[in-house]
Design a protein around this motif. Structure first.
Motif, PDB file in Angstrom:
ATOM      1  N   THR A   9      -7.439  18.262-100.287  1.00 53.17           N
ATOM      2  CA  THR A   9      -8.790  17.713-100.110  1.00 53.17           C
ATOM      3  C   THR A   9      -9.788  18.821 -99.815  1.00 53.17           C
ATOM      4  O   THR A   9     -10.903  18.838-100.359  1.00 53.17           O
ATOM      5  N   LEU A  10      -9.396  19.761 -98.967  1.00 54.59           N
ATOM      6  CA  LEU A  10     -10.285  20.881 -98.666  1.00 54.59           C
ATOM      7  C   LEU A  10     -10.517  21.742 -99.898  1.00 54.59           C
ATOM      8  O   LEU A  10     -11.636  22.173-100.163  1.00 54.59           O
ATOM      9  N   ARG A  11      -9.471  21.991-100.658  1.00 54.13           N
ATOM     10  CA  ARG A  11      -9.635  22.786-101.874  1.00 54.13           C
ATOM     11  C   ARG A  11     -10.610  22.116-102.840  1.00 54.13           C
ATOM     12  O   ARG A  11     -11.469  22.775-103.437  1.00 54.13           O
ATOM     13  N   GLU A  12     -10.475  20.817-102.992  1.00 54.32           N
ATOM     14  CA  GLU A  12     -11.376  20.088-103.889  1.00 54.32           C
ATOM     15  C   GLU A  12     -12.818  20.160-103.409  1.00 54.32           C
ATOM     16  O   GLU A  12     -13.759  20.116-104.210  1.00 54.32           O
ATOM     17  N   ALA A  13     -13.008  20.314-102.090  1.00 53.48           N
ATOM     18  CA  ALA A  13     -14.350  20.403-101.527  1.00 53.48           C
ATOM     19  C   ALA A  13     -14.906  21.826-101.601  1.00 53.48           C
ATOM     20  O   ALA A  13     -16.048  22.067-101.196  1.00 53.48           O
ATOM     21  N   GLY A  14     -14.110  22.758-102.110  1.00 54.30           N
ATOM     22  CA  GLY A  14     -14.582  24.121-102.278  1.00 54.30           C
ATOM     23  C   GLY A  14     -14.125  25.102-101.223  1.00 54.30           C
ATOM     24  O   GLY A  14     -14.499  26.285-101.273  1.00 54.30           O
ATOM     25  N   VAL A  15     -13.321  24.648-100.252  1.00 52.36           N
ATOM     26  CA  VAL A  15     -12.796  25.560 -99.241  1.00 52.36           C
ATOM     27  C   VAL A  15     -11.699  26.409 -99.875  1.00 52.36           C
ATOM     28  O   VAL A  15     -10.796  25.889-100.531  1.00 52.36           O
ATOM     29  N   ARG A  16     -11.774  27.694 -99.682  1.00 53.22           N
ATOM     30  CA  ARG A  16     -10.834  28.618-100.321  1.00 53.22           C
ATOM     31  C   ARG A  16      -9.560  28.712 -99.488  1.00 53.22           C
ATOM     32  O   ARG A  16      -9.551  29.271 -98.391  1.00 53.22           O
ATOM     33  N   ILE A  17      -8.476  28.164-100.017  1.00 53.31           N
ATOM     34  CA  ILE A  17      -7.168  28.251 -99.364  1.00 53.31           C
ATOM     35  C   ILE A  17      -6.229  28.929-100.348  1.00 53.31           C
ATOM     36  O   ILE A  17      -5.935  28.391-101.419  1.00 53.31           O
ATOM     37  N   THR A  18      -5.786  30.126 -99.992  1.00 49.16           N
ATOM     38  CA  THR A  18      -4.979  30.922-100.901  1.00 49.16           C
ATOM     39  C   THR A  18      -3.708  31.367-100.197  1.00 49.16           C
ATOM     40  O   THR A  18      -3.289  30.766 -99.222  1.00 49.16           O
ATOM     41  N   GLY A  19      -3.086  32.425-100.708  1.00 47.12           N
ATOM     42  CA  GLY A  19      -1.843  32.885-100.130  1.00 47.12           C
ATOM     43  C   GLY A  19      -0.677  32.502-101.009  1.00 47.12           C
ATOM     44  O   GLY A  19      -0.848  31.929-102.086  1.00 47.12           O
ATOM     45  N   PRO A  20       0.539  32.789-100.560  1.00 46.53           N
ATOM     46  CA  PRO A  20       1.727  32.445-101.341  1.00 46.53           C
ATOM     47  C   PRO A  20       1.824  30.948-101.612  1.00 46.53           C
ATOM     48  O   PRO A  20       1.209  30.137-100.920  1.00 46.53           O
ATOM     49  N   ALA A  75      -3.512  24.469 -95.184  1.00 48.41           N
ATOM     50  CA  ALA A  75      -4.770  24.697 -94.480  1.00 48.41           C
ATOM     51  C   ALA A  75      -4.529  25.072 -93.022  1.00 48.41           C
ATOM     52  O   ALA A  75      -5.240  25.925 -92.469  1.00 48.41           O
ATOM     53  N   ALA A  76      -3.553  24.454 -92.389  1.00 46.13           N
ATOM     54  CA  ALA A  76      -3.320  24.674 -90.958  1.00 46.13           C
ATOM     55  C   ALA A  76      -3.036  26.135 -90.628  1.00 46.13           C
ATOM     56  O   ALA A  76      -3.367  26.611 -89.539  1.00 46.13           O
ATOM     57  N   THR A  77      -2.438  26.857 -91.565  1.00 48.34           N
ATOM     58  CA  THR A  77      -2.146  28.267 -91.318  1.00 48.34           C
ATOM     59  C   THR A  77      -3.120  29.199 -92.032  1.00 48.34           C
ATOM     60  O   THR A  77      -3.309  30.339 -91.609  1.00 48.34           O
ATOM     61  N   ASP A  78      -3.742  28.720 -93.116  1.00 47.37           N
ATOM     62  CA  ASP A  78      -4.614  29.599 -93.901  1.00 47.37           C
ATOM     63  C   ASP A  78      -6.020  29.697 -93.333  1.00 47.37           C
ATOM     64  O   ASP A  78      -6.705  30.691 -93.547  1.00 47.37           O
TER      65      ASP A  78
END
Length: 483
Positions: free
Chosen positions: A155-166, A171-174
């Protein structure tokens, strides 16, 4: 660096503790060290358990210091010190924090201390601790932790929040808080999530206790606009070759401050930008190493020349819109600017961005401070911001890490700001944090600056010229061995 108004002291954070200076003459009055914190009765701590100091804050008779922890990924610590009228330490308390407590700040009433727990991953990404905010009761030392567990990653990604990593990163850790600023009433706190290009909203007055209620994405800045260009190359044989380019910039703010106007809260952000580079995981590359979509970039060969966009660092996790392996858009790190955002119920509204004003002003007024070797990266790197009301007017002071200077702007309103002065001193390198202290009764305002790379601190007397610009006279420089 913070100012203690009760004792007129300046507190400057070093690697393992805090120097205390007399604000009037710069005399060293003592310090708080990691050793003194570890020696608290009843706490089985060794100074090596604490790691380096990250942040200092003062409120009334309390001083708080954040320590990073013994090693990457381990929990850090917060030291709460009590000062007497003379500024000497009379007692202290050690409180365990999460991984990488990056910044500390007191609520306006002093009842609570907020800690931005960044939760950075280890170098090999084997561990990625949770980020969030620790809320410490200053009277009892008891604390709670506001996490991002309740937020859905997709949901956050769809809203434009950048969550990346392996693969599998949540979201809780990124989500990694860097810096916190509070509303004037102390009921809300706003945390910059730099690598996520977002701001988290912490409700301190929630019935069940402090909780993150929102994570607002900040979107992208269009560097192709006439007044929002950038110097994109360190190989163009031209200093300050600032012009529009077909590139987007994720704001990625580090420092944040607030001010109120007509019942509304506004955020001021320093849009530095930051890459994720942990071991084999890297999310940046130069444009000349990428395959550009021929429809989106018909002039790709020209753009990818070193003298144009070829050497500019961009994010490899963004821009492949259709998933075919080439880049349909280019996203660089940071905005090379500062921005003003209006806090709204369902998001943040951008009311002002300084565009290319920082780079253009450096070119016009102090070209020697415009480091062309950083043009392919993040330019001057606006890192920290402080807001102060001087003579009834709001000013934003923006620290430029790579230009070794601080730029002042008169905030004419939420939608307008103008250049008001440049503070730079040869020998000071890497302004990290600073604060502005206005003392109307004493007829003076002072800017206190701590420079991370050179290990120096400096104070400036601020005054206004006939043209309404700020004049800054250097009061003194303290060359300190910061513990």
């Amino acid at each position: 660096m913070v100012h203690d108004p009760l004792r007129d002291r300046t507190l400057i954070l070093g690697n393992d503790g805090v120097d205390i200076l007399d604000s009037d003459d710069g005399t060293w009055l003592g310090g708080l060290t990691a050793t003194s914190l570890a020696a608290i009765p009843g706490d089985a701590l060794d100074p090596g358990d604490l790691g380096g100091g990250n942040s200092v804050a003062v409120k009334g008779n309390l001083v708080a210091v954040a320590f990073s922890g013994a090693e990457p990924g381990s929990n850090g610590w917060v030291g709460l010190y009590t000062l007497n009228a003379a500024g000497s330490v009379t007692s202290a308390r050690a409180i365990e924090s999460g991984a990488t407590p990056d910044m500390v700040t007191f609520t306006p009433d002093g009842r609570h201390l907020l800690v931005a727990v960044e939760g950075e991953p280890t170098d090999d990404y084997a561990s990625d601790p949770a980020g969030g905010a620790q809320i410490i009761d200053t009277a009892t030392g008891k604390s709670s932790f506001a996490s991002f567990d309740a937020f859905d990653t997709d949901t956050l990604r769809e809203a434009g929040v950048r969550i990346t990593g392996p693969t599998g990163t949540l979201a809780a850790t990124d989500l990694e808080p860097e810096y916190i600023a509070l509303s004037a009433d102390g009921r809300k706190a706003y945390a910059t999530l730099q690598e996520n290009n977002a701001v988290g909203v912490l409700d301190l007055a929630a019935k069940g206790g402090p909780v993150f209620t929102d994570v607002f994405a900040l979107g992208a800045k269009d560097f192709s606009r006439k007044t929002a260009g950038l110097d994109a190359s360190d190989r163009d044989d031209s200093l300050g070759n600032i012009k529009p380019w077909p590139v987007q910039g994720l704001y990625m703010p580090d420092g944040i401050a607030t001010f109120d106007r007509n019942g509304k809260t506004y955020l001021v952000t320093a849009n530095e930008g930051d890459a994720r580079e942990y071991g084999d995981y890297m999310d940046v590359a130069r444009i000349n190493t990428l395959t550009l979509d021929p429809k989106a970039f018909p002039d790709a060969a020209t753009l990818q020349e070193n003298a144009n966009l070829g050497r500019l660092d961009v994010l490899t996790t963004e821009g492949d819109v259709d998933g075919d392996g080439d880049y349909d858009a280019l996203y660089t790190l940071g905005g090379r600017s500062f921005s003003i955002w209006e806090v709204q119920k369902n998001g943040l509204k951008l009311t002002f961005d300084s565009g290319d004003l920082i780079e253009r002003t450096l070119l016009q007024t102090a070209p020697s401070l415009l480091d062309d070797t950083r043009s392919d990266n993040k330019g001057p790197e606006p890192e920290h911001v402080a807001v102060a009301t001087l003579d009834g007017e709001v000013y934003a002071f923006v620290g430029l890490e790579r230009s070794n200077s601080i730029m002042a702007f008169h905030v004419d309103g939420p939608r307008k700001a103008s250049f008001a002065g440049l503070i730079a001193t040869p020998g000071d390198v890497g302004p990290e944090v600073f604060t502005v202290v206005d003392e109307p009764g004493r007829g003076k305002a002072t800017l206190y600056v701590a420079n991370e790379v050179s290990g120096t601190s400096r104070a400036y007397s601020l005054s206004f010229g006939d043209d309404e610009t700020l004049h800054c006279a250097s009061l003194r420089a303290s060359e300190l061995d910061l513990f």
